[in-house]
Write an enzyme that holds these catalytic residues in place. Structure first.
Site, PDB file in Angstrom:
ATOM      1  N   ASP A 189      -6.947   4.222  -4.624  1.00 60.61           N
ATOM      2  CA  ASP A 189      -7.621   4.129  -3.322  1.00 60.61           C
ATOM      3  C   ASP A 189      -8.206   5.530  -3.107  1.00 60.61           C
ATOM      4  O   ASP A 189      -8.412   6.262  -4.087  1.00 60.61           O
ATOM      5  CB  ASP A 189      -6.627   3.711  -2.209  1.00 60.61           C
ATOM      6  CG  ASP A 189      -7.324   3.263  -0.929  1.00 60.61           C
ATOM      7  OD1 ASP A 189      -7.775   2.113  -0.866  1.00 60.61           O
ATOM      8  OD2 ASP A 189      -7.454   4.070   0.019  1.00 60.61           O
ATOM      9  N   LYS A 223       0.866  -1.178   0.000  1.00 60.58           N
ATOM     10  CA  LYS A 223       0.000   0.000   0.000  1.00 60.58           C
ATOM     11  C   LYS A 223       0.898   1.222   0.000  1.00 60.58           C
ATOM     12  O   LYS A 223       2.018   1.166   0.505  1.00 60.58           O
ATOM     13  CB  LYS A 223      -0.883   0.013   1.254  1.00 60.58           C
ATOM     14  CG  LYS A 223      -2.146   0.827   1.103  1.00 60.58           C
ATOM     15  CD  LYS A 223      -3.231   0.027   0.432  1.00 60.58           C
ATOM     16  CE  LYS A 223      -4.427   0.870   0.081  1.00 60.58           C
ATOM     17  NZ  LYS A 223      -5.570   0.005  -0.300  1.00 60.58           N
TER      18      LYS A 223
END
Ligand code: NDP
Ligand code: 2IT
Length: 450
Positions: free
Chosen positions: A171, A131
């Site tokens: 995201d 991430k």
């Protein structure tokens, strides 16, 4: 050493983790939730203790933190902090989204990267976890400022990613526009055209259904959970929070499955439309939030419904709830209100939207609860399918991709059942944690000490 004899003690394990990662409260929360499910299992299977699998799984392979300098429209030099947490590549290259939001910090990205390990394992596709992102706020920036930021961010990130190494995606705050700017810069720097990012536009290697995948997958997952109880989404009133990518397409699929979506929210408040959203109203929201980046209060003025400023939608009576905005958006009080109002099911579109006490309240009340790592895995699953299409230099049809997405969500549901059967119910949280854990843990065992 976190073990005592051949037993892994949860308190001791968590104390060690907190000591090694001080102040990272979201990361502690995500690890504790997994540890609660997997430690009893680990204690029945000592090979995982001897190899320190949980200790190794909770330490990212590496964390890259870098300066991002860019110039705003007035000629001022601006500096942000960029990150990529490469968490675990035991079952495939690092894979996971990028978040651009002022709240981004190492704790948030480590919690998201850690969750991604289990989620990606559940998809059945060969993807490790990662991430990244930046504390950059895309709101109220011009198109050119966003472009310059994305280019500056990718100038550094490009050194650490690649189609076989690490494949970022979107995201919060990173959608098709940002991915396009970053992909353009990646291609320029590397002088090669490879699928090193997913969520690309269709013209240059993107996949049909990727945009819809997280939200659609979340609705499918709820349908599977209800089907297992002999129930269905059709005819149910639904609360959706958020109004970004995940929320928009969760709402669309819920409507297609016969649900009535009566709320959506953003960081300024929520709308309550008792008549339920329609395709026309949703189209307005998609334009408002994705292209004009306005606030939801505009919707209420146009469609004559109520807007509740600075409030979350959980006090509205409904059958089902789909938190699709951000982490910790449902606390114990919200959970109790949902339960009191007769809510029978939760499927998490966002990552970790329910805090620990809320999850406990749902469990006590016997409400069917689809945790994020299972319920929102559809997005990264179709990212995996985008990677496959890029590798074979083909583009599959929409129907085929939607069918594959549906099958993947059904498969995840089945894995949750396999590992989560209790006397009187399915514990989806335990099922998802264990099923996700076993595959990655066994790969790590096979590699020996690496
Ligand atoms: P978007 O940026 O498209 O939308 C985010 C939405 O959540 C917006 O409505 C935003 O409101 C709201 N929001 C964001 N932060 C906050 C906050 N701190 N408080 C209140 N509201 C907030 O993001 P996505 O839809 O892509 O992501 C939503 C969630 O889903 C995140 O948890 C993400 O990690 C998760 N997710 C995303 C996937 C994807 O493929 N995109 C895949 C799996 C999970 P506003 O517009 O006012 O900022
Ligand atoms: O949280 C997630 O799963 C995502 N943001 C999507 C990640 C991806 O690589 O598509």
């Amino acid at each position: 050493m976190m073990t005592r004899g051949t037993i892994l003690d949860q308190n001791e394990f968590m104390q060690g983790l907190i000591k090694r990662n001080p102040g990272e409260v979201e990361f502690h929360q995500a690890v504790e939730e997994v540890a609660t499910s997997v430690i009893p299992f680990i204690n029945e299977n000592p090979k995982y203790i001897e190899s320190q699998i949980l200790e190794r799984m909770t330490e990212p392979d590496r964390t890259i933190i870098f300066r991002v300098c860019w110039e705003d429209d007035e000629g001022n030099i601006r500096t942000n902090r960029g990150y990529r947490v490469q968490f675990n590549n035991a079952i495939g290259p690092y894979k996971g989204g990028l978040r651009f939001h002022p709240s981004v910090n190492l704790s948030i990205l480590k919690f998201l990267g850690f969750e991604q390990t289990f989620k990606n394992s559940l998809t059945t596709l060969p993807m490790g976890s990662g991430k990244g992102g930046a504390d950059f706020n895309p709101k109220e920036k011009s198109e050119r400022e966003i472009m310059r930021f994305c280019q500056a961010f990718m100038t550094e990130l490009s050194k650490h990613i690649g189609e076989h190494m690490d494949i970022p995606a979107g995201d919060i705050g990173v959608g098709s526009r940002e991915i396009s700017f970053m992909f353009g810069q990646y291609k320029r720097l590397k002088n090669e055209f490879t699928g090193a990012l997913t969520g690309k536009a269709l013209e240059f290697g993107g996949s049909l259904i990727r945009k819809e995948a997280t939200g659609y997958g979340c609705a499918y997952f709820m349908e599977e959970m209800l089907k297992h109880q002999g129930n269905t989404i059709a005819g149910k009133t639904c609360l959706v929070s958020g109004s970004g990518n995940v929320a928009q397409y969760a709402a669309q699929k819920l409507m297609q499955l016969g649900g009535k979506v009566i709320t959506m929210s953003d960081s300024t408040g929520f709308i309550h439309d008792p008549d339920g959203l329609t395709e026309e109203k949703l189209e307005y929201i998609i334009k408002l939030k994705t292209f004009r980046r306005g606030n939801l209060s505009e919707f209420s003025e146009n469609f004559n419904c109520k807007f509740y400023e600075d409030k979350k939608p959980w006090s509205i009576k409904a059958d089902l709830a789909f938190p699709c905005a951000t982490q910790n958006e449902i606390d114990k009080k919200d959970a109790k209100i949902l339960i009191k109002n007769g809510c029978i099911g939760i499927a998490e579109g966002a990552n970790m939207p329910s805090n620990k006490e809320a999850v406990e309240a749902f469990r006590e009340a016997g409400i069917v609860f689809g945790p994020s790592k299972a319920a929102n895995a559809g997005g990264v699953a179709v990212s995996g399918l985008e990677m496959t299409q890029n590798s074979i230099r083909m583009a599959w049809h929409r129907d085929e991709l939607e069918e594959r997405l549906k099958k993947i969500m059904q498969n995840i549901h089945q894995q949750c059942i396999n590992y989560g059967v209790e006397k009187d119910r399915i514990d989806y949280l335990k099922g998802a944690n264990l099923a996700g854990f076993v595959k990655v843990a066994n790969a790590m065992l096979a590699y020996g000490v690496v």
